[in-house]
Structures are given as structure tokens and as C-alpha cells.
Design an enzyme around this catalytic site. Sequence first.
Site, short mmCIF file in Angstrom:
data_model
loop_
_atom_site.label_atom_id
_atom_site.label_comp_id
_atom_site.label_asym_id
_atom_site.label_seq_id
_atom_site.Cartn_x
_atom_site.Cartn_y
_atom_site.Cartn_z
N ASP A 66 1.68 -4.83 -5.49
CA ASP A 66 2.83 -4.81 -4.61
C ASP A 66 3.64 -6.08 -4.86
OD1 ASP A 66 3.18 -3.48 -1.23
OD2 ASP A 66 4.66 -4.17 -2.68
C1 GLC Z 1 7.56 -3.59 -0.93
C2 GLC Z 1 6.60 -2.56 -0.37
C3 GLC Z 1 6.24 -1.49 -1.36
C4 GLC Z 1 7.38 -1.24 -2.31
C5 GLC Z 1 7.59 -2.49 -3.13
C6 GLC Z 1 8.78 -2.35 -4.08
O1 GLC Z 1 7.18 -4.86 -0.49
O2 GLC Z 1 5.40 -3.04 0.18
O3 GLC Z 1 5.90 -0.32 -0.60
O4 GLC Z 1 7.08 -0.14 -3.16
O5 GLC Z 1 7.77 -3.64 -2.32
O6 GLC Z 1 9.95 -2.19 -3.36
#
Ligand code: GLC
Length: 721
Positions: free
Chosen positions: A264
Site C-alpha cells: 500500500d
Molecule cells: C491508499 C489506499 C489504497 C489505495 C492506494 C493507492 O492509501 O490505502 O486502498 O489503493 O493508496 O491509491
Amino acid sequence: MMSRAEVSARVRAVMARMTLAEKIGQLSMLADGLVETGPPGPHNPFTMILEGRVGSLLNVWGRDLIREAQRKAVEESRLGVPLFFGLDVVHGHRSIHPVPLGEACAFDRELWEQTARDSAIEAVSDGIHMTFAPMIDVARDIRWGRIVECAGEDPYVNAEFARARVRGYQAADAEGFMRLAACAKHFCAYGAVLAGRDYAEADVSERTLHEVYLPPFKAAVEESVAAIMPAFVDVAGVAMTAHEKLMRGLLRTQWGFDGLIVSDYNAVSELMNHGVAADLAEAAALALHAGVDIDMMSEAFPQGLPVALERGAVSLEQIDDAVARVLAFKERMGLFDDPYRGIGVDISAGRAARRALSREAARRSIVLLRNEDAMLPLRAKSIALIGPMADAPEDQLGAWASAGAGAESITIVEGLRQGLAGAHVSFARGCAFTAPIDGGVDDAVMGARDADAVVLCIGEDRLSTGEAASRTKPEIPAAQLDLARAVYAAGKPVVLVLCVSRPLVLPDWLVDGARALLIGWHAGSEMGPALADILSGAFNPSARLCVSWPTTTGQTPVFFGMRPTGRPHDPNNGWSTGFLDAPYAPRFSFGEGIGYAHFTRGNLRLDEATINRHAVTTLRVDVTNVSEVPGVETLFLFARDPVAQVTRPLLELKDFTKVALAPGKTTQVSFSLRASDFSYLDSELQPRLDNGVIRLFVGASARASDLDCIELTIADGPREA
Ligand code: GLC
């Protein structure tokens, strides 16, 4: 580990020419600014593309931007390795569908797959190769803003949602390539964050992991999901981004997942904040050991991996294994054959159909919970439409609305004026989302007095839901309650439409004072026409709640799958589980929802009431539409194991189905059952199937009053021929 044999000659040849920096570049995903989904970074992605120090980008889309970035990579970097592009296409890309928590209420696997497929078509034409979806974190805490992104409180529903979404996103395109890679998230137990506070620890038992939070991801892996994203959280003290046991052990080794693991946003570096890494090199080593292939938006892999390698904390083979998986993914997406594949393909011919599906998904997600005196379908000739959500083109799209634009929304006021033929629809905003407007309430009350009926649209704005949006008071804002009170006092019948992305705590007067009550969710681009279709009777509502609605915040989490306790709730016994200041049951239960037709169930039966441990049987029930209008009934099949080696949930959802019936018609609904469906994890977390009685419940919701029961007995006996 990918075997050398699985890595194509082309990928091996590319890797053989790569420097260490270029290899680590393939393991780095950087954001570029069309939408911000986390803290911005210090880098310039385009410079890093030229230097081969980035392998994928997120949060950028559109033919020209993608083409230019890809051209730089392919034509101007030393090795010309193509990039891939990721984006959170969670409930539509340009034609926005209801938020997932709303669309899950359709309880329709085919719809969930269709909307995913349409999302993929739109995203691919904008140059996207991977969506960071489906989000399948079982959620039961209404304080957690990300409950909006999942399919509700139940593991089975989230698992079915996962299967449908992965099939829809990853369906083959005309050339036979996977259209859009799905990245199931967030592995795992993110929905169990302490106090519903986003990013907080998730201290769950091994049992709860395996019974609740892992099954949806197992389903996604069984559907060959292309990628998985670990959650930000630590689970029982082990940060998921570094959870070697669950990622390399369970996910890759036991389940055989051979796709990509994409961290993440900045989560690898954040292992230092978790206090499990002293520096970027340690963070990078922990993540790589655990199975993370791509570091999204952190400096850990780019800066930390070279140091970790020098320290001997990681091996070049481990890095190569991750690089091979990334390059194999790009090859599978056809990017080595055509780096510009799909970008800008003209999909305009299908736009009307995609908008029609968005409207259909919205109609089938809006839940009708009350309809006193059959107020709906509306027959009023003059309607006062009131409330901030009635004219909220951006907010009706909900969180994570990708490239969805409010300018392309059809609002509720537009939808009702178009869809309620013959009725005069006045509109008064009444107030802003969280603040009064000068004279707003007076205007609204005047409109109500001049009309035969009121449609009151209130709820949450989209920024009050989603990531980093936990709330200690998940309620309707005071300004909107003040508006509602004044409008109710005008004395006209009120249709209350709650436009929300989570269950909210509602005052009794607000619910009881509404003649009709609908949960409109944030239903996407076509929310207006969809609501009009329901209010006019053009569409008979068929949605059912996929999540329980607590009566107070203090009651959360409340869900149908709770365990019985040693003192099961008994309203006549003070020494039983419950609360002094709130009811034991939620305000609205899982599965609740009504339509304009009415159904009865009868003749519940089993082909065999006793089966042996290897056998199958079928449960059957007759359903009749006893009204004058056609309709769709949703039936749930629950099970209860009354005596087992460990405590078992009060209800476990085993299946759901929908049946469409003309007025007066009866049909037989059947559910296939295997004895093995009733195995469970014993005290050692090993699968166990007991002889004995299983109580089966069939009905329209998880409420006892909506369920019919029949007992199945599992007994020893000869193995089936
Ligand atoms: C965010 C979220 C995740 C998302 C990623 C990219 O922090 O936790 O669900 O896919 O970043 O945007």
C-alpha cells in the site's frame, strides 16, 4: 518463488541486461498527480522513468498523459522496458456505479461482474492496466470510513463479491489478453482496526482471521486475481507489509498465489513507524522477505534495497524473483508486444449502455426500508424535494470515484423532474451538509407546505467517508437534522432518502416520522434517474442491506454472525448479554429491505434430512408473489451449528439467491448442500466435521422473524458410491 522455467526467455534476456538500479526500478511504483491518495513524494516520476528507476505509475490516466509517459519509458530509457499503470477503479471509472457497500445490497453476482467489466473497459481506454480493487475487507464498525469500499459485514458476501469483481475486471479482451488486472485489497483484517480508527492496530485471533477476514482473499486467489495489496495495519503485532507467515506462508505457499504483491501507499517505509525497522534498508528487507514485489510510493526499495543487499540482509536472487514476477506481469498484459495496447481505443459507442448499467446498478442498490400506507410509488402531483443531497453531483459519486466527474452526474433533482411525469417538483436545498444556509429552512418549510408530499434527501458528503475518514459520531450532521425537524413539522408525508456511504446512527424521530425510508447510498452517476425509477414505481426495489445498522455508536460492532455467549440475549432476563441503554438488536438487520410486491414462503423441505459425511442434498422452498405487481425476492440461507467443539456463530450465511415472480405465481427455490459445507475449524484451527444436527434457516433477512428453520442431520454412513 517463480521457477526459472516459468520465466520466459524474453524476460530473462531483459533481466540479464539490467543494472541493480534498473532492477530495483521495476519494483518501484510512483504516483503522479491527477488524484492524491496519500502523502505526496519528493520525486519527479518522469525523470525517474528516463533513468529506468520506476516500473509503474499510479494515479495518472488519460490517453495523452499515459502515452507520453510510456513513450519516455519505451523510447528514451536505456532498456525501454514498458511501464504499467495502476488506479483505484473501485466502483466505475467514468460511468460511476454505486459505492461497493451499496452495490453489495443488490446481492447479484452477475451485476457485480458486469459493472466490473464496464469499469475495466473505461479504465483500459484511459491507459490503466491494474485496478486497486476489489476491496474485500469485511467491515462491521461504522466508525471506520473505509466500510464504504467493501461488501459489508459478512465473509461469504465479500467472497462472492471478490469472485465476481475479479472475473469482471480480468475478463479477456478481444485479443485474448486480461483486460484489467485486479489487485484485491487490503490483505488482511483491515476492517478490524481498533475503535474503527483508520490505520490502527487490528488485534484479531487466528480463528477470526481464518473464519472472517481471509475467506474473501481465498476466493479472489481461486479466481486467479492478478495482484494483492497488504493492509497498512499490524495484525496482532505483525505489520501486514512484513507478514511473512501470512504472505509468503499462507498466500503464496499454501494457497499457491503467484501474482504480484503490491504494497500500500508508502507502507514499506512506514514499517519504521510501526517500530519494526530501524531504517529504510531494514524496512525494505522485511517487505521483500515477506513477499512484497512492488513498493508503492516509498523510498524503501529505491534507497533501502541496495543497502540491504550490501548488508547481506537480502539476496540478489530475492530481488530477481520479484523483478521476474513484475516483468512476467507486463508480458502477460501484452505490454512487451504493444506498450500502447488499448490506450485511447474509442469506446464511445458503448457509453449509453454503460450509463444504463450504472442506472440499473443504482436502482438495484437502493434499499427501501419503510413504506407506510403504501406511500410509494408516489402518486402526489406536487412534490417538495428538499435537502443538500438532492443536488450533489460530486457527492453522489461517493469516495474513490476514479475519473468520475460531477458534471456528468444526473442529480436527484434532475432525475425526479425528468422521471416523475405529471408531478411538479419544487426544490429547496434547506442547508449545506454541515451548516445552515440563511433562510434555507424557511424556504424548505414553505415548499413543503405548498406540496402534497416531501422527498427529503440528507446524508454524508463524500469526503466524510472512505480512507482517513473515521468518525466517532457517525450521525447525520446537526444542520441537516434541524432541517428535517422543521420539514417534518410542516405535517406533509415525507419520503426520507439517506444518501450515505456507511450505516449512520439515526434518531428515532427521524425514522419514525418518515412515511417511507430509503437508503440511497452514494449511488453514482445515475443516482437521480435510479431514484426516480423507484419513487415512480417504474422499478420495484429489490435491494437488501448487506450490513447491520446499529442503534447507537456504542452498540457497534453488531452483526448477525456474533457468537451466542454463555448467556444469550433474553429480554426477560437481566443476566443475559445486552445493554442497559440500547437494544441488543440493530436498528436495521442484515438482509432487511422491502419492495412493492409481497412474498410468502412455504413447504420448506430437504431431499434427505439425514446425510453422511460425504453426501449432498438439496433444500427446497416454495416462494409465492401474493401481490398484484411483479417483483424480485431475495432469499438467504443461513446455518447454525448448535453443538460443536468450539463456539459457533448464531448464524452463518451459506448462500443467497434472487427470484423474480409475476403476481400470484409460485416457484421452487433450491439450495444444494454438501455435508462438508458444515465443517468448521476446531480448537486447533483444523477442519472438523461433526455428526449431529445443523439448523438451516431460509428467509428474507437475518431477523428471526424473517426465517424458517429445518434441521439437517449429519451421520456416519457408507461413502457415497
Ligand atoms: C491508499 C489506499 C489504497 C489505495 C492506494 C493507492 O492509501 O490505502 O486502498 O489503493 O493508496 O491509491
